[in-house]
Write a protein that holds these residues in place. Sequence first.
Motif, PDB file in Angstrom:
ATOM      1  N   ILE A   2       0.827  -1.207   0.000  1.00 14.25           N
ATOM      2  CA  ILE A   2       0.000   0.000   0.000  1.00 14.25           C
ATOM      3  C   ILE A   2       0.865   1.264   0.000  1.00 14.25           C
ATOM      4  N   SER A   3       2.138   1.121   0.379  1.00 18.24           N
ATOM      5  CA  SER A   3       3.043   2.262   0.477  1.00 18.24           C
ATOM      6  C   SER A   3       3.795   2.483  -0.839  1.00 18.24           C
ATOM      7  N   SER A   4       3.497   3.594  -1.501  1.00 18.96           N
ATOM      8  CA  SER A   4       4.186   3.929  -2.762  1.00 18.96           C
ATOM      9  C   SER A   4       5.679   4.139  -2.543  1.00 18.96           C
ATOM     10  N   ASP A   5       6.048   4.744  -1.413  1.00 18.94           N
ATOM     11  CA  ASP A   5       7.466   4.967  -1.114  1.00 18.94           C
ATOM     12  C   ASP A   5       8.220   3.646  -0.995  1.00 18.94           C
ATOM     13  N   LEU A   6       7.614   2.684  -0.334  1.00 19.57           N
ATOM     14  CA  LEU A   6       8.254   1.373  -0.178  1.00 19.57           C
ATOM     15  C   LEU A   6       8.404   0.672  -1.525  1.00 19.57           C
ATOM     16  N   LYS A  11      11.828  -1.248  -5.892  1.00 19.91           N
ATOM     17  CA  LYS A  11      12.164  -1.268  -7.320  1.00 19.91           C
ATOM     18  C   LYS A  11      13.598  -0.793  -7.539  1.00 19.91           C
ATOM     19  N   ALA A  12      14.001   0.257  -6.803  1.00 22.17           N
ATOM     20  CA  ALA A  12      15.363   0.781  -6.937  1.00 22.17           C
ATOM     21  C   ALA A  12      16.394  -0.223  -6.435  1.00 22.17           C
ATOM     22  N   ASN A  13      16.102  -0.890  -5.315  1.00 21.02           N
ATOM     23  CA  ASN A  13      17.068  -1.806  -4.705  1.00 21.02           C
ATOM     24  C   ASN A  13      17.071  -3.201  -5.312  1.00 21.02           C
ATOM     25  N   GLY A  16      14.980  -5.834 -11.265  1.00 19.54           N
ATOM     26  CA  GLY A  16      15.923  -6.368 -12.242  1.00 19.54           C
ATOM     27  C   GLY A  16      16.896  -7.385 -11.685  1.00 19.54           C
ATOM     28  N   THR A  17      16.953  -7.543 -10.359  1.00 19.80           N
ATOM     29  CA  THR A  17      17.899  -8.519  -9.803  1.00 19.80           C
ATOM     30  C   THR A  17      17.331  -9.930  -9.802  1.00 19.80           C
ATOM     31  N   HIS A  18      16.019 -10.037  -9.796  1.00 20.66           N
ATOM     32  CA  HIS A  18      15.348 -11.340  -9.825  1.00 20.66           C
ATOM     33  C   HIS A  18      14.220 -11.259 -10.835  1.00 20.66           C
ATOM     34  N   GLU A  19      14.304 -12.068 -11.894  1.00 23.46           N
ATOM     35  CA  GLU A  19      13.326 -11.929 -12.978  1.00 23.46           C
ATOM     36  C   GLU A  19      11.904 -12.249 -12.549  1.00 23.46           C
TER      37      GLU A  19
END
Length: 141
Positions: A2-6, A11-13, A16-19
Amino acid sequence: DISSDLIRAHKANYGGTHENWSFFHASITMHPFPKVDLILMRDVLIHLSFKDSSCALHLASMSGSKYLLASTYPAVRVNKDEERAMAEGAFRPVNLELHPYNLGPPQYLFSEPENNRALGLWKFPLQRQHECQTVQSMCPK
């Protein structure tokens, strides 16, 4: 979540690291779940009213996913609905084996004795969630 910040942070962290990993903003009480192997609801239902947590469990159960791994408090003998407090972001421990959840015993219980809680593993579809017409009528289709 529910948290957009989280979601942005994940997504930043981890993007792309796990498909097979995806992060998106949604409400578990209103949006369908994707079909996955495991739905994790750790420390989620304790923040929701009975109505909202029942909707979340119903939607998860209807997703076609295989398993639910969720926080449960086996020592709780009576679940208390504190809808007013839940609206303010409070929490209360819930035992998913008891009314109104009635999920029955989990297939496996991962104990966390330091917190008096556990993670229970249930197989979908959840036994009670398909039977409860009240839940189906109050949740989104």
